[in-house]
Scaffold this active site. Structure first.
Site, mmCIF file in Angstrom:
data_model
loop_
_atom_site.group_PDB
_atom_site.id
_atom_site.type_symbol
_atom_site.label_atom_id
_atom_site.label_comp_id
_atom_site.label_asym_id
_atom_site.label_seq_id
_atom_site.Cartn_x
_atom_site.Cartn_y
_atom_site.Cartn_z
ATOM 1 N N HIS A 195 104.144 51.611 63.320
ATOM 2 C CA HIS A 195 103.597 52.580 62.371
ATOM 3 C C HIS A 195 104.698 53.604 62.099
ATOM 4 C CE1 HIS A 195 99.151 51.771 63.101
ATOM 5 N NE2 HIS A 195 99.659 51.261 64.211
ATOM 6 N N ASP A 211 99.664 51.310 55.154
ATOM 7 C CA ASP A 211 98.453 51.152 55.959
ATOM 8 C C ASP A 211 97.234 51.364 55.058
ATOM 9 O OD1 ASP A 211 97.839 51.415 59.279
ATOM 10 O OD2 ASP A 211 96.197 51.880 57.895
ATOM 11 N N ILE A 212 96.228 50.546 55.252
ATOM 12 C CA ILE A 212 95.036 50.602 54.395
ATOM 13 C C ILE A 212 94.207 51.871 54.649
ATOM 14 C CG2 ILE A 212 93.389 49.339 55.869
ATOM 15 C CD1 ILE A 212 92.725 47.664 53.314
ATOM 16 N N ASN A 231 101.447 50.389 69.140
ATOM 17 C CA ASN A 231 100.378 50.234 70.124
ATOM 18 C C ASN A 231 100.403 48.817 70.677
ATOM 19 O OD1 ASN A 231 99.315 52.859 69.595
ATOM 20 N ND2 ASN A 231 98.381 52.066 67.729
ATOM 21 N N HIS A 265 103.605 45.433 65.278
ATOM 22 C CA HIS A 265 103.869 46.300 64.129
ATOM 23 C C HIS A 265 104.304 47.681 64.600
ATOM 24 C CE1 HIS A 265 99.558 46.494 65.091
ATOM 25 N NE2 HIS A 265 99.576 47.774 64.723
HETATM 26 P P1 AMP Z 1 96.863 49.216 65.617
HETATM 27 O O1 AMP Z 1 95.694 49.968 66.146
HETATM 28 O O2 AMP Z 1 98.170 49.775 66.073
HETATM 29 O O3 AMP Z 1 96.744 47.721 65.858
HETATM 30 O O4 AMP Z 1 96.879 49.469 64.039
HETATM 31 C C1 AMP Z 1 96.413 48.571 63.079
HETATM 32 C C2 AMP Z 1 96.541 49.226 61.747
HETATM 33 O O5 AMP Z 1 96.378 48.255 60.737
HETATM 34 C C3 AMP Z 1 95.497 50.331 61.462
HETATM 35 O O6 AMP Z 1 96.169 51.566 61.190
HETATM 36 C C4 AMP Z 1 94.753 49.804 60.240
HETATM 37 O O7 AMP Z 1 94.381 50.837 59.350
HETATM 38 C C5 AMP Z 1 95.767 48.855 59.632
HETATM 39 N N1 AMP Z 1 95.205 47.786 58.805
HETATM 40 C C6 AMP Z 1 94.187 46.952 59.126
HETATM 41 N N2 AMP Z 1 93.976 46.079 58.122
HETATM 42 C C7 AMP Z 1 94.901 46.335 57.174
HETATM 43 C C8 AMP Z 1 95.217 45.769 55.901
HETATM 44 N N3 AMP Z 1 94.515 44.739 55.395
HETATM 45 N N4 AMP Z 1 96.230 46.291 55.182
HETATM 46 C C9 AMP Z 1 96.937 47.356 55.674
HETATM 47 N N5 AMP Z 1 96.701 47.927 56.876
HETATM 48 C C10 AMP Z 1 95.694 47.432 57.602
#
Ligand code: AMP
Length: 126
Positions: A111, A35-36, A96, A109
């Site tokens: 986590h 995760d970024i 989520n 996805h």
């Molecule tokens: P959600 O709220 O469950 O949709 O989580 C989306 C997740 O994607 C968040 O934890 C972000 O930090 C992560 N995210 C968004 N853009 C990127 C990216 N380019 N690379 C890795 N993780 C990302």
């Protein structure tokens, strides 16, 4: 009502190679990457390569091979990162979905969060 998949979402762009990612593992049907904005020492996202919006979409329409591959890959990563419950201190898997789930990226996805005590699952409202 049919599921509508936005192919411009950021994970679709990662899968097309338009945006870089820190890959942890890639299989025939699944990609896992860091995760970024990590919220724990271990914070890995596990996504199907197929175009699924969220868990209920994936559960309804993914093939048995896709479901098995994503599940097995997520488990392998828990072991590889040392948080699996037989070798480490455990972890939390979260997915989520939609507005109430506060999903930001509309591509299914998981986590995987670990490396610290994660706290309660949800806030108490009372
Ligand atoms: P959600 O709220 O469950 O949709 O989580 C989306 C997740 O994607 C968040 O934890 C972000 O930090 C992560 N995210 C968004 N853009 C990127 C990216 N380019 N690379 C890795 N993780 C990302």
């Amino acid at each position: 009502m049919a599921y509508v998949y936005d192919d411009q979402n950021i994970f679709a762009r990662i899968l097309r190679g338009e945006i870089p990612n820190k890959t942890v593992r890639e299989t025939a049907h699944t990609l896992a990457f860091h995760d970024i904005h990590p919220q724990a020492p271990v914070h890995v996202l596990v996504i199907p390569k197929g175009a699924y919006v969220n868990f209920d979409h994936f559960a309804a329409e993914a093939s048995a091979d896709e479901i098995a591959d994503l599940t097995r890959t997520a488990g392998d990563i828990c072991r590889e990162l040392g948080v699996a419950s037989d070798i480490g201190e455990g972890y939390r898997v979260i997915s989520n979905a939609g507005k109430h789930g506060m999903q930001e990226v509309p591509h299914y996805h998981l986590h995987i969060l670990g490396g610290r005590v994660m706290g309660r699952l949800v806030e108490r409202l009372d």
